[in-house]
Design a protein around this motif. Structure first.
Motif, PDB file in Angstrom:
ATOM      1  N   LYS A  17      25.890  45.481 -44.930  1.00 15.43           N
ATOM      2  CA  LYS A  17      24.972  46.023 -44.693  1.00 15.43           C
ATOM      3  C   LYS A  17      24.561  45.685 -43.029  1.00 15.43           C
ATOM      4  CE  LYS A  17      23.771  50.914 -45.952  1.00 15.43           C
ATOM      5  NZ  LYS A  17      23.075  51.675 -47.210  1.00 15.43           N
ATOM      6  N   VAL A  18      23.702  45.383 -43.673  1.00 15.64           N
ATOM      7  CA  VAL A  18      22.923  45.053 -42.220  1.00 15.64           C
ATOM      8  C   VAL A  18      24.012  44.957 -40.414  1.00 15.64           C
ATOM      9  CG1 VAL A  18      20.988  43.596 -40.800  1.00 15.64           C
ATOM     10  CG2 VAL A  18      21.222  44.160 -43.123  1.00 15.64           C
ATOM     11  N   ARG A  19      24.916  43.895 -41.076  1.00 12.56           N
ATOM     12  CA  ARG A  19      25.545  43.680 -39.555  1.00 12.56           C
ATOM     13  C   ARG A  19      26.196  45.703 -39.198  1.00 12.56           C
ATOM     14  NH1 ARG A  19      28.867  38.776 -41.289  1.00 12.56           N
ATOM     15  NH2 ARG A  19      26.669  37.327 -41.835  1.00 12.56           N
ATOM     16  N   GLY A  20      26.435  46.484 -40.089  1.00  7.82           N
ATOM     17  CA  GLY A  20      27.631  47.249 -39.528  1.00  7.82           C
ATOM     18  C   GLY A  20      26.398  48.514 -37.658  1.00  7.82           C
ATOM     19  N   TYR A  21      27.461  49.273 -37.421  1.00  6.87           N
ATOM     20  CA  TYR A  21      26.547  49.831 -35.866  1.00  6.87           C
ATOM     21  C   TYR A  21      27.215  50.787 -35.607  1.00  6.87           C
ATOM     22  CZ  TYR A  21      30.031  46.155 -33.233  1.00  6.87           C
ATOM     23  OH  TYR A  21      31.243  46.155 -33.203  1.00  6.87           O
ATOM     24  N   TYR A  22      27.283  51.722 -34.869  1.00 12.59           N
ATOM     25  CA  TYR A  22      27.901  53.245 -34.834  1.00 12.59           C
ATOM     26  C   TYR A  22      28.647  53.062 -33.531  1.00 12.59           C
ATOM     27  CZ  TYR A  22      24.299  55.101 -37.788  1.00 12.59           C
ATOM     28  OH  TYR A  22      23.601  55.385 -38.781  1.00 12.59           O
ATOM     29  N   ARG A  23      29.769  53.236 -33.815  1.00 11.57           N
ATOM     30  CA  ARG A  23      30.866  53.893 -32.276  1.00 11.57           C
ATOM     31  C   ARG A  23      31.081  54.955 -32.089  1.00 11.57           C
ATOM     32  NH1 ARG A  23      33.771  49.935 -30.170  1.00 11.57           N
ATOM     33  NH2 ARG A  23      32.880  47.755 -30.453  1.00 11.57           N
ATOM     34  N   CYS A  24      31.305  55.449 -31.145  1.00  9.95           N
ATOM     35  CA  CYS A  24      32.181  56.598 -30.695  1.00  9.95           C
ATOM     36  C   CYS A  24      33.491  56.912 -31.709  1.00  9.95           C
ATOM     37  CB  CYS A  24      32.506  56.630 -29.367  1.00  9.95           C
ATOM     38  SG  CYS A  24      33.000  58.789 -28.815  1.00  9.95           S
ATOM     39  N   GLN A  25      32.906  58.316 -32.434  1.00 13.20           N
ATOM     40  CA  GLN A  25      34.685  58.293 -33.347  1.00 13.20           C
ATOM     41  C   GLN A  25      36.217  58.556 -31.957  1.00 13.20           C
ATOM     42  OE1 GLN A  25      35.067  58.066 -36.636  1.00 13.20           O
ATOM     43  NE2 GLN A  25      33.279  57.288 -36.620  1.00 13.20           N
ATOM     44  N   ARG A  26      35.802  59.006 -30.596  1.00 11.30           N
ATOM     45  CA  ARG A  26      36.567  59.519 -30.410  1.00 11.30           C
ATOM     46  C   ARG A  26      36.377  57.727 -28.734  1.00 11.30           C
ATOM     47  NH1 ARG A  26      35.815  63.526 -25.200  1.00 11.30           N
ATOM     48  NH2 ARG A  26      37.421  63.894 -24.800  1.00 11.30           N
ATOM     49  N   ARG A  41      27.631  58.918 -24.891  1.00  7.96           N
ATOM     50  CA  ARG A  41      26.376  59.565 -24.170  1.00  7.96           C
ATOM     51  C   ARG A  41      27.897  60.400 -23.272  1.00  7.96           C
ATOM     52  NH1 ARG A  41      26.109  57.339 -19.302  1.00  7.96           N
ATOM     53  NH2 ARG A  41      26.314  54.589 -20.049  1.00  7.96           N
ATOM     54  N   ILE A  42      28.740  59.543 -23.370  1.00  4.89           N
ATOM     55  CA  ILE A  42      29.970  60.502 -21.987  1.00  4.89           C
ATOM     56  C   ILE A  42      30.792  61.491 -22.732  1.00  4.89           C
ATOM     57  CG2 ILE A  42      31.655  59.532 -20.979  1.00  4.89           C
ATOM     58  CD1 ILE A  42      30.416  56.838 -21.037  1.00  4.89           C
ATOM     59  N   CYS A  43      30.907  61.191 -24.073  1.00  4.61           N
ATOM     60  CA  CYS A  43      31.627  61.949 -24.741  1.00  4.61           C
ATOM     61  C   CYS A  43      30.983  63.200 -25.241  1.00  4.61           C
ATOM     62  CB  CYS A  43      32.775  61.622 -25.757  1.00  4.61           C
ATOM     63  SG  CYS A  43      33.800  60.030 -25.577  1.00  4.61           S
TER      64      CYS A  43
END
Length: 67
Positions: A17-26, A41-43
């Motif tokens: 679980k520690v290795r997970g990170y957020y990515r833009c869904q778009r 931030r751009i989207c």
């Protein structure tokens, strides 16, 4: 092609679980992601300027201020 592969890998989930990170869904961007909206931030800025988020409105009083 590489970005599509990363998106599929993120959907699968990390081994730990520690290795997970957020990515833009778009667009899939990994840096500068707002967790609350799941967008980079751009989207986020593009959609906010179009009025997709009712709470996010550009303030009218500071349009020409360059301080």
């Amino acid at each position: 092609m590489a970005k599509k592969a990363w998106m599929e890998r993120v959907k699968r989930g990390p081994k730990f679980k520690v290795r997970g990170y957020y990515r833009c869904q778009r667009c899939g961007r990994s840096r500068g992601t707002l967790r609350k909206f799941k967008l980079c931030r751009i989207c986020f800025r593009e959609l906010a300027l179009r009025g997709r988020f009712p709470a996010c409105v550009k303030p009218a009083g500071r349009s020409g201020d360059t301080r």
